[in-house]
Design an enzyme around this catalytic site. Structure first.
Site, PDB file in Angstrom:
ATOM      1  N   HIS A  78      -1.412  11.290  -0.112  1.00  0.00           N
ATOM      2  CA  HIS A  78      -1.749  10.120  -0.829  1.00  0.00           C
ATOM      3  C   HIS A  78      -1.658  10.132  -2.529  1.00  0.00           C
ATOM      4  CE1 HIS A  78      -2.936   8.454   2.773  1.00  0.00           C
ATOM      5  NE2 HIS A  78      -3.410   7.078   2.188  1.00  0.00           N
TER       6      HIS A  78
ATOM      7  N   ASP B  62       1.637 -14.135  13.204  1.00  0.00           N
ATOM      8  CA  ASP B  62       0.358 -14.426  12.710  1.00  0.00           C
ATOM      9  C   ASP B  62      -0.703 -13.414  12.297  1.00  0.00           C
ATOM     10  OD1 ASP B  62      -1.981 -15.807  12.080  1.00  0.00           O
ATOM     11  OD2 ASP B  62      -2.176 -16.835  14.013  1.00  0.00           O
TER      12      ASP B  62
ATOM     13  N   GLU C 246       0.952  -1.158  -0.004  1.00  0.00           N
ATOM     14  CA  GLU C 246      -0.031   0.084   0.036  1.00  0.00           C
ATOM     15  C   GLU C 246       0.982   1.206   0.214  1.00  0.00           C
ATOM     16  OE1 GLU C 246      -3.560  -0.192  -0.211  1.00  0.00           O
ATOM     17  OE2 GLU C 246      -2.697  -2.093  -0.674  1.00  0.00           O
TER      18      GLU C 246
END
Lengths: 390, 390, 390, 390
Positions: free
Chosen positions: A382, A291, A86
């Site tokens: 962004h 995990d 991302e």
């Protein structure tokens, strides 16, 4: 009809076997599976970590930091490895780490520690179920002895009880050393349940293992009110000047913004009034062999802030269910172990240190995103980093 | 003091730059970072996906299946790539897929579809805030036009409103084509908010972007009651015979077990009465270049089961916030794209197909774990596969 | 401008003073306030129960039952007084009591008992707040002694802790004899907090009393997971025959209906998967001088049912926060005391008995309404009894 | 064995019949039931409000105020009748009303309005259930016509949908004029459900009425996010001077206190971050013949506050499920009607006015209690007024 994939059997963790699977799937689906087969280790290493081993996902990794952490276990500067696809995520956390370090670093505290597993014990009626609660308390030492026979590491800490009708849920809480410990606790709790069953407490009809009050792989309010994994707090104090010059906001604006965010989280019952704890922890978890599915639980966290008498901003994040390990699971795999070693967090005696660093990373990301939103730089950044988005 | 890591600049996605970072961190921390540097692609490919690119996490991948899916978009048999470091996970899901296929496959349905972003608009008083709600409805077409100027793909679908005091939260819901769409929606919603601001609705004092009623990267009840990403349902019917012979349980036992689990989830306010949706989706998300942090939202899901008149078991999982894409984000990276291609799910026009497959995978895992717990084979199978656990 | 109402002062609980208030309001608002002034007791009796005493609300009361209760404290048949203005309510509960009695009566069990009050203690940082937790445990005996100085009845049972950032919430749990005990616990907890403050635990900056983790006058999940007041369970077993002949349904239909109701309650986060616990308890609370506002908490409750091996239906309701008293508050007022006396529940040593009866009443109403809905007699019966509704 | 209580039959609402019940219970239980039998009205009046009418609960009433309300429907000064047995409650609310009036009064706004009832429609599979959603939308006008045949007042406003698996929950939202409207909506929604059933939408297997997504008599997040009854906001602005002189605190202290309270409410998932909305509304509901069991829903409410640029405190309470009526139910009974008349709120066209007054009362109590806690006068004032407590 697609052909069956050759199934994992003992000692079949070889490149040949992996390639055979790739070849089969490639041929059956007309896909070109070149990259999955590129890995730098002997497949024998992943026995115990995966079945049907066929190759790897190559997840891009960014190195960030240094981040100053002032904890009880983690003290000093750390580089943080983050694996993600991302755009902007690494840049945003890196900015947060810089600011946090400028402000003197992130103070971290482990508040609590337990991994849980439970079962529903079903009785003839509610009286038996209630009295079983007392039986459990009376037999704590036996339950401790019995359950700990299954593990050299796990220690039974305490036991919670919840009753509805004739069902008594029992939730066993263990410390698990440097392992995240879910499997360790599964075995220990299961042994305890079986032993209880053999003891025939009055009115017991049977038990169902699991049944959700231990809330594995999902957020729950029980986890948030108690603890699952480590409950960790990360704190920082930001001076008025730093907030204005670097974050382009003020303590007052920040405080008000978060007060509205907290109300929003409250009325929509979001599991966090933080901004995006999940982002940083996921990238850290992938990099370090955690995990990753535990993000379901570890993404929940509570922001609390205050304006101090001198006008500075106190800013904290408390994560009630940070599930991490530095031993066992995926921590010993090649790239994962290297990432832990960057922070000197691989192996025995390191889990608290790693938990503190993880919480400091989470705080860095909160700092960065919240201030970007307040200063209205969020969408612009962004645009800059997530260049190839549609 | 640790040295600063050279920061990402435009066009620096080269192996040299990556190696320089590795070398620096390696030297500063006395770590041997051999494996992180082993990747099979040109770093230029990850521009837009990560900053400070330094190498990769190699996450073991298992190929599973075939899984029979009977959906509106996904129809047929599929191999499923799963990337994880958790022993037993792949074996458990693989078993579930086998059983699901034996039972005729998983039926999948997309119930709803929207990506959301919002803001809190703050007014002089509650009357202005209330009347702004009407203004929003009256100006829907303008808001649609304005917000869609930022994207060639996103379409404004509808707008939710929530008011507390003088604050009106606005939540914009967009369809986002084949992208997960968070960034797309950020930009579009931000543009809409700025436009609203320029229109000076009566009594408006300002707005705060985000502020949690859109619940990005965290589970919330608002997301669960509405939709974030795709709301998908996976269903299967299991005959009495199949359940006895293969799952070693009966429809009645399964039904009762899940009725207790649902009560447990309800009283502890777990975000799912499923067993471990997070496990399968995380492994699939890592393999296929999804934004793995969305497991925070996508791990929530609702089981509903029924015993049919003929005694068979109806079993369903509904995931209200399955956030996936087949275009943009990490989907185009080398191993990730290969994994999508295995399922013929890469690129335009594939997102619904992929969402259906993902839901079918989730159901397979539920089937496998729940029945293992009921038949009390759960701990034993973890012992078998998770061999190197402490 | 309306005139000020003469304010309550010591010893002014006279009919003259009450009538003066009525006269004033009557004259200022041109209202005829005849009925409010009709009461059958000396106003001196309500000193301590109300200020500005002016008259009474006459709330219609229906006597119902007998209801067979098989509890540890309540054992036998009881008439139940219910005060309400809602048509059908008494008829519905009365029907439920009849059926419950036919089935052998309601078995009741008190599972837990505590009234709570707390405070937020604010520290310089999270370490101090965490270590304060240990301090609290180490000083439990002192806290018990100090807090119990304020009451001859209340006993400190245990103390819960919750931490977020540098705040440590402390929740004191007391037993309160036959009183509901909120005021008793307020005083005792406040004394404890003040004492803590004087002891200057390290890093303490101050405390805020209340601050919601005790959840007074509002439902909370903390209350539901622990206890507030009495946690009581009511159970009954209904034979197949009884369900068919009297309730016009079957155990299977009932079980499925409640399984869907529970899912509905879960996904909408209703505080109860019961039907209408609030109705019966409110009517009983008004009749017996309970603090009716506690319906906010006592209306939450969990249904759990099961089909037994012989095909009968097991049906239970667990109310985690049933707040009742038989001494103090409104219990000694004329009609209220009479209502308690009908059940032999007035005064010392009766609170557990009354709590059990209340839970049995709640179960009766659940039985009646749920079966009416299943048999689709619900709307028809409201038509019959709620005759003057619009 | 206790004797059966003579059951209500048509036209038996006589003093003789009531006395007969009292006599029977009195004799069977050896109780002296003098006061219950003292009422000032003809029992014929309560037909439709209660069954087995036997007498009344005399609940002490205090007259408070005047309270200045600046609403869209309620504008001016009002005396407020409050029926309670809890000492200090009336004094505390009265103090709040005085302060609120001093500050210029409480501004009130009705934000939304609907009474809801729903059902779960069960289909063969999830596709049918999803497509039924479209069918509902397409048939909205028919559903409106059909459901409104059962009522001269209720109007179908809109319909919500929620799906899990093959179940589609439908929630009908009606406006209900001046009645609280639960029964009205029951009938209208039931008719709509029956009509749907006769239309045989594809794949429909049946429906279950109720099943919790309408959340009757219990708080739920669905109710809080949408509306049940009236959604009302009460606001006030308190000057720095007033807060210091009268409340003995400051806007800053108040703001911080509530910020901690909101966090406490959030982490414990309390249904309100207000202090005690239940107290005032319960007393008002008993006095005015409301359905008091709705306190289960109406006790939930959200505080939001802000410090304005001039340093004053903005303070608001938003109650999402205020369920009130001024017509039907208990509103026409003698003391209840008098209480409504004091506020000129009896009968047609008054419900919004009454809802606004109720919200203003709730805000007054919040103001009073929160400031008492902050100024640490809370326990002392309970000592003063609740004199006869144990």
């Amino acid at each position: 009809m697609l052909a069956k994939i050759p199934y994992s059997k003992t000692n079949d963790y070889t490149r040949e076997q992996a390639d055979e699977r790739i070849k089969l799937v490639s041929s059956e689906t007309n896909s070109n599976l070149h990259h999955i087969s590129q890995y730098s280790f002997d497949p024998a290493l992943v026995a115990g970590n995966i079945e049907n081993f066929s190759g790897v996902a190559q997840v891009p990794m960014g190195l960030t930091g240094p981040l100053q952490v002032n904890g009880e276990y983690a003290s000093g500067q750390f580089y943080i490895p983050m694996a993600t696809t991302e755009g902007t995520l690494v840049a945003s956390y890196n900015r947060g780490m810089k600011i946090a370090s400028l402000a003197g670093g992130v103070t971290t505290t482990i508040l609590d520690d337990a991994m849980n597993r439970g079962a529903a014990f079903i009785f003839k009626n509610a009286v038996y179920a209630r009295d079983f609660g007392k039986w459990i308390n009376d037999n704590f030492e036996s339950l401790k002895t019995i359950s700990e026979e299954t593990t050299s590491i796990g220690k039974l800490k305490d036991i919670n009880q919840y009753q509805v009708g004739k069902i008594k849920w029992i939730r066993f809480n263990f410390t698990t050393g440097d392992a995240a410990g879910q499997n360790m606790v599964n075995k220990a709790a299961h042994r305890a349940c079986e032993w209880i069953h053999t003891q025939k407490p009055k009115g017991l009809e049977g038990f169902k293992f699991g049944t959700q009050l231990d809330s594995d792989k999902k957020h729950s309010l029980i986890n948030a009110l108690t603890v699952r994994g480590k409950k960790v707090c990360a704190e920082i104090t930001l001076s008025k000047e730093l907030m204005e010059q670097v974050l382009h906001t003020t303590p007052e604006k920040f405080f008000k913004f978060k007060s509205i965010s907290t109300l929003g989280a409250y009325i929509g019952q979001a599991v966090s009034n933080g901004s995006h704890i999940a982002n940083g922890l996921t990238a850290l978890f992938i990099a370090t062999g955690q995990d990753v599915a535990n993000i379901a639980e570890s993404s929940a966290g509570y922001y609390y802030g205050d304006i101090l008498e001198n006008g500075d901003l106190y800013f904290s994040i408390t994560i009630p269910a940070l599930i991490v390990g530095t031993y066992g699971g995926g921590t010993g795999l090649p790239t994962q172990r290297e990432c832990l070693e960057i922070m000197d967090c691989y192996g025995a005696g390191k889990v608290n240190k790693f938990a503190e660093i993880a919480a400091a990373v989470a705080l860095s990301g909160e700092l960065s995103l919240a201030s970007a939103i307040i200063a209205d730089e969020f969408v612009a950044s962004h645009d800059k980093y997530g260049r190839n988005r549609p």
